[in-house]
Enzyme design. Sequence first.
Site, PDB file in Angstrom:
ATOM      1  CG  ASP A  68      -2.083  -6.437 -10.279  1.00 41.79           C
ATOM      2  OD1 ASP A  68      -2.964  -6.320 -11.319  1.00 41.79           O
ATOM      3  OD2 ASP A  68      -0.534  -6.070 -10.310  1.00 41.79           O
ATOM      4  CG  ASP A 119      -2.374  -4.896 -17.631  1.00 45.51           C
ATOM      5  OD1 ASP A 119      -1.959  -5.702 -16.648  1.00 45.51           O
ATOM      6  OD2 ASP A 119      -1.411  -4.071 -17.794  1.00 45.51           O
ATOM      7  CB  CYS A 141      13.687   7.492   9.606  1.00 46.50           C
ATOM      8  SG  CYS A 141      12.567   7.239   9.993  1.00 46.50           S
ATOM      9  CB  CYS A 197       9.343   5.803  11.680  1.00 45.99           C
ATOM     10  SG  CYS A 197      10.334   3.947  11.688  1.00 45.99           S
ATOM     11  CB  CYS A 223      13.666   5.115  12.988  1.00 45.36           C
ATOM     12  SG  CYS A 223      13.687   4.565  11.038  1.00 45.36           S
TER      13      CYS A 223
END
Lengths: 518, 518
Positions: free
Chosen positions: A85, A120, A272, A274, A277
């Site tokens: 970016d 930008d 969760c 995952c 978790c």
Amino acid sequence: MFQIIKRDGMGRIGKVKTAHGNFTTPTLMPVIDPTDIVLTPREIKREFGAELIITNAYLTLLHFGKNPDLKIHQILDYDGPIMTDSGGYQILRYGSIDVPPEEIVRYQDLISPDIATILDIPTGVNASREYAAETVRITLERAREALRILSNPNVMWCGPIQGGLFTDLVEHSAREMGKLDYKFHAIGSPVELLNDYRYTEVVDLVMAAKKNLPLERPVHLFGAGHPMMLSLAVAMGCDLFDSAAYILFARDDRYMTAEGTLHLNELEFLPCECPVCSSTTVKEIRREPLDEKIKLLARHNLHVTFGELRKIRQAIVDGRLLEYVQIKCRAHPSLLAALKRFMDYSEFIERFDPVTKKSAFFYSGSESIKRPEVIRHQQRMKSRYTPPRQDTLIILSGFGEKTNVDAGDSHVLKIVPPFGVVPEELEEIYPLSQNEVPKELEAEVIAAAAESLENYLKRHGSSYRQVILFNDRSCWGESLVRACQPVAEKLKVIQANEKNLNKLWHEFSAEWIGIFNG
Amino acid sequence: MFQIIKRDGMGRIGKVKTAHGNFTTPTLMPVIDPTDIVLTPREIKREFGAELIITNAYLTLLHFGKNPDLKIHQILDYDGPIMTDSGGYQILRYGSIDVPPEEIVRYQDLISPDIATILDIPTGVNASREYAAETVRITLERAREALRILSNPNVMWCGPIQGGLFTDLVEHSAREMGKLDYKFHAIGSPVELLNDYRYTEVVDLVMAAKKNLPLERPVHLFGAGHPMMLSLAVAMGCDLFDSAAYILFARDDRYMTAEGTLHLNELEFLPCECPVCSSTTVKEIRREPLDEKIKLLARHNLHVTFGELRKIRQAIVDGRLLEYVQIKCRAHPSLLAALKRFMDYSEFIERFDPVTKKSAFFYSGSESIKRPEVIRHQQRMKSRYTPPRQDTLIILSGFGEKTNVDAGDSHVLKIVPPFGVVPEELEEIYPLSQNEVPKELEAEVIAAAAESLENYLKRHGSSYRQVILFNDRSCWGESLVRACQPVAEKLKVIQANEKNLNKLWHEFSAEWIGIFNG
């Protein structure tokens, strides 16, 4: 370079080739701060399967300076695809940056990321119309200028769209930027809207851009990486997302879920599955030293986001992306409002939606009446359909789609919510052949079906000598009878329901039609 | 023994003490086949955090025989809480079993699980009324007999409810079983319904039982362990679930998700963040040897189910269980129909729903008008509310809830969807003070709000000398004006909207009310 593999609505699965390998879209780019790396790009790739990462060229320049021998892949010690970016976000946040735009372009050309972004001027959400127009004008000017400067063939460039809340400016920005030779586009300014749950405005912003960009180019939605809105963004045709939130939230004890963000203090369970978790508890996370706690939360945040991304991709494969979005958008009333706004673009979406899909059409709420499949059926009924020449029209309401009746020489029209009228001869066409709708209908669906019937009878009612409506009043009330107003003088209504239909049918069918005829 | 820690609607988090440790409800019991253990109880506890497992006493008896020294904890090599089922499912499947019911009770008393189940006669879904009544009668008879036989103080017993699709029989079964000294109850016969997506019938079955059981006893819903319907079952007040599906599905290449079941062949991505799915790919799973593939799928299936369970528990903690169910039930039209059926029981649910919650009330679809919080407000408005003695009633529609107006001596009534009319003096009460609703309202919500206004004016309209309706026509159309019919002769309608309300207000307020007065 960008190859679209599969479509569902405006969502798509694509492949991008880069100098450092390929990646699949939609994809999420974890943001790496080159000056403070918590999870390394290699860890992120290994643990989460991230295929593309993003870092900030401006911050890299400030920290590492201009060194012809130091490429971004060395700086980050990573050999996979990297996007940079440009510092636009820093402009949004701090008002300006102290490096000229052409310098930022030349620097990216030098460090050779796989995808780079021109500098930008973000519009932001508080811009006046004049300022917004100026950000669009300058961004376009810089985009044209950049194309003259850049020279590195390994770098693909991204041209950002600005305009903020002024959708006509966004449209102009997208149209003009789309004419330039950019390989990617990015849609600017949603971050503040996303932070404030202003999702309907995000929909208008993204759709204004998407309707005016070359559709074969991948689009990056700046700053959008929360699992709760990812599916809606993909459904709008966005392909690339970035997440700095995974680490910023972690530093603030914030725990992402697909239904929103929870604070570690609020948690009693880890909602969760995952790897983090399912192998620890809230209490254990709270007891960890600060650094370790941040790492655990950051890893959870990335897992849940990448899991969501895979769910979205698979939903596209299954042809049920919009149904998936309809589920997800019920996580917050503002998302539900945004979904309804998005469905207002259904005629546009319909143009990209595959005509057949492998999964059945599922009704998921009153917004289903605006599904592209429904719009398509109605458009075709309006513009292409001619009924067969038959004297008698038999209208079967609601239950009809499961009933095979022998109606002799009569023409049978079924009322199939949420599609509306379906002539019997078309009912084997997808998705009319394959749809699941609860029996208890919502008011909008009843009204839409009645309107569809009324429109049909206005167009074609005069071609029949008699019309027989088998009306299931328990489901439709008097709405279908009222919709038969255009053929009132030749209408016969039989009150029926799913259970007695066959009986009524046998009693009345061939013989009865004859009597009615005579 | 069972302590309820937290409630949300009929859902609850509880703690159960057993001879081998405590567990939290709602909980999922992985089914262990004592004759063919794929994942051991220890592995299941370690990897998934399972707190309770279930095995089948009948199969254990057949395989291991009666041996006074062999307890179930030794047979399974596990020292955590174990429940045993009795063989009822085998009766459902094979017609009968060859061990008398008192023998099954004595055997469980001997092997000493923490929770045991008497041998019931499952009704099934194809039973005649006579057969169904017989299953209820015999099951109750056996339940009474079992209480005379059993003697092991470490075993808590579960009394199953039968009756199948005959809800009056289910009610009778629950009422009578509830009078006996059982610590747990189980609701039988949902398996076939669940397999056929007949979720509305499951709702009627479970609610018939729950309405007639002692609410302080934990309830096991036999055979219900799919993550797609777990949240609805918990919302109905079920506490224990079992899953044999995790392994049966795995053997059949079926992959569970919270939105339904997918076949391994359909998958291009692994739509999940569990430890299995975030560390491998579809291709890798397909290439594994059969045993390994089954294990991976079984582990995924358990991870996604336990993750869902934690999400449900946390939703109860947050006081947003019903909103969570509203999201999840959009996974399938039959679940959506079941949700609507469940909401028909809202007056009953309301009795258990906490009066205040920590989270804001989120609107998630037209079924929100039946939320217990909404029913409660309407009941209170009807039975308890008396308006203050004031001459002028000012009705602010829709936008009103965010507007603070100084209405002088007038009484201000706000229309707050989906609650209906809210007198200004009550608007700081939860959840009237804290709710999020999209601006674009569904037809059912508009109709319900208008009805609420009409009812208010029928009850209290005569106590005002004049009524002023600020009507936002873009939102409400003429529905509120029509609802003001009971006070038509003293009504003044001012067409307003969110933007011009303040202006109109300033122009007209005190002075204008005076003029109108005079």
